[in-house]
Design an enzyme around this catalytic site. Structure first.
Site, PDB file in Angstrom:
ATOM      1  N   GLY A   9      -3.243  -0.481  97.442  1.00 16.00           N
ATOM      2  CA  GLY A   9      -3.437   0.627  97.640  1.00 16.00           C
ATOM      3  C   GLY A   9      -2.275   1.346  96.538  1.00 16.00           C
ATOM      4  O   GLY A   9      -2.560   2.581  95.965  1.00 16.00           O
ATOM      5  N   PRO A  13       6.555   4.918  92.561  1.00 11.81           N
ATOM      6  CA  PRO A  13       6.643   6.168  91.355  1.00 11.81           C
ATOM      7  C   PRO A  13       7.739   4.752  90.898  1.00 11.81           C
ATOM      8  O   PRO A  13       8.947   4.146  91.213  1.00 11.81           O
ATOM      9  CB  PRO A  13       7.214   6.938  91.821  1.00 11.81           C
ATOM     10  CG  PRO A  13       6.586   7.288  93.300  1.00 11.81           C
ATOM     11  CD  PRO A  13       6.825   6.593  93.831  1.00 11.81           C
ATOM     12  N   LEU A  15      10.018   5.558  88.566  1.00 11.40           N
ATOM     13  CA  LEU A  15      11.159   6.082  87.607  1.00 11.40           C
ATOM     14  C   LEU A  15      11.743   6.632  89.896  1.00 11.40           C
ATOM     15  O   LEU A  15      11.063   7.552  89.471  1.00 11.40           O
ATOM     16  CB  LEU A  15      11.157   6.259  87.438  1.00 11.40           C
ATOM     17  CG  LEU A  15      12.916   7.083  86.407  1.00 11.40           C
ATOM     18  CD1 LEU A  15      12.594   6.597  85.302  1.00 11.40           C
ATOM     19  CD2 LEU A  15      13.322   8.852  86.831  1.00 11.40           C
ATOM     20  N   GLY A  16      12.836   6.277  90.223  1.00 12.76           N
ATOM     21  CA  GLY A  16      13.771   7.623  90.740  1.00 12.76           C
ATOM     22  C   GLY A  16      14.421   7.958  91.061  1.00 12.76           C
ATOM     23  O   GLY A  16      15.471   7.240  90.290  1.00 12.76           O
ATOM     24  N   LEU A  17      15.509   9.034  91.950  1.00 10.30           N
ATOM     25  CA  LEU A  17      16.992   9.610  91.551  1.00 10.30           C
ATOM     26  C   LEU A  17      17.695   8.829  93.034  1.00 10.30           C
ATOM     27  O   LEU A  17      17.075   8.462  94.022  1.00 10.30           O
ATOM     28  CB  LEU A  17      16.796  11.232  92.042  1.00 10.30           C
ATOM     29  CG  LEU A  17      18.467  11.141  92.435  1.00 10.30           C
ATOM     30  CD1 LEU A  17      18.556  11.259  90.786  1.00 10.30           C
ATOM     31  CD2 LEU A  17      18.699  12.658  92.544  1.00 10.30           C
ATOM     32  N   GLY A  18      18.656   7.467  92.097  1.00 10.91           N
ATOM     33  CA  GLY A  18      19.841   7.082  93.030  1.00 10.91           C
ATOM     34  C   GLY A  18      21.044   7.937  93.330  1.00 10.91           C
ATOM     35  O   GLY A  18      21.140   9.636  92.622  1.00 10.91           O
ATOM     36  N   ASP A  43      16.136   7.416  96.474  1.00 12.20           N
ATOM     37  CA  ASP A  43      16.333   6.150  97.367  1.00 12.20           C
ATOM     38  C   ASP A  43      17.977   6.658  98.235  1.00 12.20           C
ATOM     39  O   ASP A  43      18.989   7.539  97.351  1.00 12.20           O
ATOM     40  CB  ASP A  43      16.643   5.355  96.236  1.00 12.20           C
ATOM     41  CG  ASP A  43      17.463   4.004  96.579  1.00 12.20           C
ATOM     42  OD1 ASP A  43      16.479   3.780  97.001  1.00 12.20           O
ATOM     43  OD2 ASP A  43      18.373   4.044  97.245  1.00 12.20           O
ATOM     44  N   TYR A  48      24.924   6.074 102.675  1.00 10.98           N
ATOM     45  CA  TYR A  48      25.473   6.840 101.889  1.00 10.98           C
ATOM     46  C   TYR A  48      26.195   7.967 102.636  1.00 10.98           C
ATOM     47  O   TYR A  48      26.634   8.936 101.121  1.00 10.98           O
ATOM     48  CB  TYR A  48      24.489   7.345 100.303  1.00 10.98           C
ATOM     49  CG  TYR A  48      23.737   6.154 100.078  1.00 10.98           C
ATOM     50  CD1 TYR A  48      24.797   4.460 100.160  1.00 10.98           C
ATOM     51  CD2 TYR A  48      22.280   6.109  99.611  1.00 10.98           C
ATOM     52  CE1 TYR A  48      23.991   3.383  99.352  1.00 10.98           C
ATOM     53  CE2 TYR A  48      21.873   4.272  98.949  1.00 10.98           C
ATOM     54  CZ  TYR A  48      22.443   3.765  98.713  1.00 10.98           C
ATOM     55  OH  TYR A  48      21.819   2.932  98.206  1.00 10.98           O
ATOM     56  N   LYS A  77      17.548   3.380 103.726  1.00 15.11           N
ATOM     57  CA  LYS A  77      17.613   1.548 104.293  1.00 15.11           C
ATOM     58  C   LYS A  77      18.355   1.404 105.778  1.00 15.11           C
ATOM     59  O   LYS A  77      19.141   2.021 105.504  1.00 15.11           O
ATOM     60  CB  LYS A  77      18.490   0.855 103.037  1.00 15.11           C
ATOM     61  CG  LYS A  77      18.206   1.314 101.708  1.00 15.11           C
ATOM     62  CD  LYS A  77      19.019   0.977 101.012  1.00 15.11           C
ATOM     63  CE  LYS A  77      18.311   1.108  99.283  1.00 15.11           C
ATOM     64  NZ  LYS A  77      19.226   2.825  98.908  1.00 15.11           N
ATOM     65  N   HIS A 110      19.113  -3.222 104.033  1.00 14.05           N
ATOM     66  CA  HIS A 110      20.338  -3.312 103.494  1.00 14.05           C
ATOM     67  C   HIS A 110      20.630  -4.361 102.032  1.00 14.05           C
ATOM     68  O   HIS A 110      20.684  -3.987 101.200  1.00 14.05           O
ATOM     69  CB  HIS A 110      21.265  -2.107 103.839  1.00 14.05           C
ATOM     70  CG  HIS A 110      21.366  -1.435 102.480  1.00 14.05           C
ATOM     71  ND1 HIS A 110      22.115  -0.186 102.500  1.00 14.05           N
ATOM     72  CD2 HIS A 110      22.034  -1.952 101.159  1.00 14.05           C
ATOM     73  CE1 HIS A 110      22.413   0.633 101.253  1.00 14.05           C
ATOM     74  NE2 HIS A 110      22.399  -0.089 100.698  1.00 14.05           N
TER      75      HIS A 110
HETATM   76  N1  LIG Z   1      20.680  -1.911  98.141  1.00 18.06           N
HETATM   77  C1  LIG Z   1      21.161  -1.961  97.329  1.00 18.06           C
HETATM   78  O1  LIG Z   1      23.173  -2.390  97.802  1.00 18.06           O
HETATM   79  C2  LIG Z   1      22.279  -0.846  96.247  1.00 18.06           C
HETATM   80  C3  LIG Z   1      23.609  -0.987  95.518  1.00 18.06           C
HETATM   81  C4  LIG Z   1      23.445   0.563  94.360  1.00 18.06           C
HETATM   82  C5  LIG Z   1      22.877   1.221  94.509  1.00 18.06           C
HETATM   83  N2  LIG Z   1      21.771   1.369  95.007  1.00 18.06           N
HETATM   84  C6  LIG Z   1      20.435   2.146  95.253  1.00 18.06           C
HETATM   85  O2  LIG Z   1      20.786   2.768  93.275  1.00 18.06           O
HETATM   86  C7  LIG Z   1      21.121   4.163  92.379  1.00 18.06           C
HETATM   87  C8  LIG Z   1      21.590   3.505  90.714  1.00 18.06           C
HETATM   88  O3  LIG Z   1      23.002   2.380  91.117  1.00 18.06           O
HETATM   89  P1  LIG Z   1      23.613   3.306  90.805  1.00 18.06           P
HETATM   90  O4  LIG Z   1      24.521   4.196  91.264  1.00 18.06           O
HETATM   91  O5  LIG Z   1      24.876   1.804  91.064  1.00 18.06           O
HETATM   92  O6  LIG Z   1      24.264   3.009  89.394  1.00 18.06           O
HETATM   93  P2  LIG Z   1      23.649   3.204  87.830  1.00 18.06           P
HETATM   94  O7  LIG Z   1      22.431   4.485  88.496  1.00 18.06           O
HETATM   95  O8  LIG Z   1      23.442   2.328  87.377  1.00 18.06           O
HETATM   96  O9  LIG Z   1      24.954   4.158  87.310  1.00 18.06           O
HETATM   97  C9  LIG Z   1      25.919   5.501  88.456  1.00 18.06           C
HETATM   98  C10 LIG Z   1      26.022   6.360  87.070  1.00 18.06           C
HETATM   99  O10 LIG Z   1      25.705   6.115  86.136  1.00 18.06           O
HETATM  100  C11 LIG Z   1      26.180   7.447  85.308  1.00 18.06           C
HETATM  101  N3  LIG Z   1      25.267   8.016  84.751  1.00 18.06           N
HETATM  102  C12 LIG Z   1      23.429   8.359  85.323  1.00 18.06           C
HETATM  103  N4  LIG Z   1      22.689   8.440  84.420  1.00 18.06           N
HETATM  104  C13 LIG Z   1      23.600   8.598  82.890  1.00 18.06           C
HETATM  105  C14 LIG Z   1      23.211   8.779  81.438  1.00 18.06           C
HETATM  106  N5  LIG Z   1      21.825   9.405  81.562  1.00 18.06           N
HETATM  107  N6  LIG Z   1      23.671   8.016  80.905  1.00 18.06           N
HETATM  108  C15 LIG Z   1      25.675   7.446  81.114  1.00 18.06           C
HETATM  109  N7  LIG Z   1      25.521   8.034  82.389  1.00 18.06           N
HETATM  110  C16 LIG Z   1      25.114   7.722  83.291  1.00 18.06           C
HETATM  111  C17 LIG Z   1      26.381   8.463  86.849  1.00 18.06           C
HETATM  112  O11 LIG Z   1      27.478   9.713  86.368  1.00 18.06           O
HETATM  113  P3  LIG Z   1      26.879  11.375  86.792  1.00 18.06           P
HETATM  114  O12 LIG Z   1      25.957  11.695  88.247  1.00 18.06           O
HETATM  115  O13 LIG Z   1      27.883  11.676  87.259  1.00 18.06           O
HETATM  116  O14 LIG Z   1      25.560  11.096  85.303  1.00 18.06           O
HETATM  117  C18 LIG Z   1      27.177   7.022  87.473  1.00 18.06           C
HETATM  118  O15 LIG Z   1      28.283   7.404  87.262  1.00 18.06           O
HETATM  119  C19 LIG Z   1      22.274   4.201  93.773  1.00 18.06           C
HETATM  120  O16 LIG Z   1      23.074   5.847  93.614  1.00 18.06           O
HETATM  121  C20 LIG Z   1      21.441   3.755  95.143  1.00 18.06           C
HETATM  122  O17 LIG Z   1      20.615   4.869  95.212  1.00 18.06           O
HETATM  123  C21 LIG Z   1      21.433   0.107  96.077  1.00 18.06           C
END
Ligand SMILES: NC(=O)c1ccc[n+]([C@@H]2O[C@H](COP(=O)([O-])OP(=O)(O)OC[C@H]3O[C@@H](n4cnc5c(N)ncnc54)[C@H](OP(=O)(O)O)[C@@H]3O)[C@@H](O)[C@H]2O)c1
Length: 312
Positions: A9, A13, A15-18, A43, A48, A77, A110
């Site tokens: 239960g 969320p 939507l979260g912040l990466g 996240d 990281y 992770k 991870h």
């Molecule tokens: N479990 C895993 O193995 C794994 C692998 C990869 C990622 N992750 C997690 O997932 C999160 C998100 O993935 P991600 O960071 O790879 O990629 P993403 O969130 O798909 O894309 C991030 C990129 O897009 C830009 N961006 C963000 N919002 C935007 C918008 N509204 N318009 C245009 N560009 C935008 C960001 O730049 P700015 O910061 O300059 O806005 C950054 O360069 C990670 O941060 C991490 O927490 C987990």
């Protein structure tokens, strides 16, 4: 905040912040900005290398009453060098100490890949451990212990395909509650999502906007004509269309940004409602285009191949 539900239960969320590739000097402001505008999920991960700054921002937000601890959902992770059951508790304690928390909401394995102890980034096959020496099920039993000890409320995995999930479920007692995988309109992974739905595993979309490398592709997601047309139709941005699509498929999405406008833009995707025709059109964009291939673990003299990671 729109939420998904765990079996007990608890809310997760949508939507979260990466925080991957958010530099330590940027992530503090980004986390505070996100919390102030309404994000309730952050996240994180040991690898990281910015958990300390995330922790400072969380501590500030809790101390100054911007948000209460119990209103936030914090994920971290287990890195690949800490898969041995004797190392798992130390690993979560290190993340808890970095994040200045007593307990995580979610701790994920991870990758389905093991490194030798102390190796953050392998330089060759000799730094890796094959899965028959360090089985995922043994690591998972260590994750189960963390939950029993109250160090994390929920446990899950990341980058697991169907065969690996199936084997883990067969070999262990508590099934993963979450699988965090790369998901965006160019990598839709319908079969994996169907399997997760059937097994009551929540799916989180990482790189929901395609990740930073997608931005360098001439025909990247944010330039896609259909997504731009849908953004015009809904008076929003292509990023909001993509995130709304991810959430409407029943996933949580964790876009990373360190830019205050984009942090707010991404959150406002919660207000975008795509119709069935929009969803059907986006479905046709799938190209099976994986951006995060785990190149860091594939060496000619190593135990892992792309096939062993993604297909076996
Ligand atoms: N479990 C895993 O193995 C794994 C692998 C990869 C990622 N992750 C997690 O997932 C999160 C998100 O993935 P991600 O960071 O790879 O990629 P993403 O969130 O798909 O894309 C991030 C990129 O897009 C830009 N961006 C963000 N919002 C935007 C918008 N509204 N318009 C245009 N560009 C935008 C960001 O730049 P700015 O910061 O300059 O806005 C950054 O360069 C990670 O941060 C991490 O927490 C987990």
């Amino acid at each position: 905040m729109k939420t998904l539900k765990f079996k007990n239960g608890d809310s997760f969320p949508s939507l979260g912040l990466g925080t991957w590739l958010a530099r330590p000097n940027e992530v503090y402001d980004a986390v505070l900005e996100a919390i102030r505008c309404g994000y309730r999920h952050i996240d994180c991960a040991y690898i990281y290398k910015n958990e300390v700054e995330v922790g400072m921002a969380l501590n500030y937000a809790f101390s100054y009453g911007i948000v209460k601890r119990e209103e936030m959902f914090i994920t971290s992770k287990l890195w690949n060098c800490d898969h041995h059951p004797d190392r798992i508790e130390n690993a979560i304690q290190r993340s808890l100490s970095n994040l200045q928390l007593k307990k995580l909401d979610l701790y994920l394995m991870h990758w389905p890949i093991a490194f030798k102890a102390g190796i953050d980034v392998p330089e060759g096959g000799e730094d890796l451990l094959p899965l028959d020496e360090m089985p995922l099920s043994e690591t998972w039993l260590g994750m189960e212990r963390l939950k029993r000890k109250g160090l994390t409320e929920h446990i899950g995995v990341s980058n697991f395909n169907i065969p690996k999930l199936r084997k883990l479920i067969a070999d262990t007692r508590i099934r993963p509650e979450v699988n965090q995988v790369e998901l965006h309109p160019f990598l839709q992974q319908d079969e994996l999502l169907d399997y997760c739905r059937k097994e009551k595993i929540l799916a989180t979309a990482y790189s929901p906007l395609g990740g930073r490398r997608m931005a360098n592709l001439e025909d990247g997601l944010l330039q896609n004509q259909l997504l731009r047309a849908l953004a015009e139709k809904h008076a929003c941005t292509p990023s909001q269309v993509i995130l709304a699509w991810g959430m409407q498929r029943g996933c949580s999405v964790i876009p990373k940004s360190v830019n205050p406008e984009r942090i707010r833009e991404n959150l406002a995707a919660l207000r975008v409602k795509l119709d069935a025709e929009d969803m059907a059109q986006i479905k046709k964009l799938d190209r099976n285009l994986r951006m995060a291939k785990a190149d860091f673990a594939v060496f000619p003299n190593g135990p892992y191949t792309y096939q062993s990671i993604w297909e076996d």
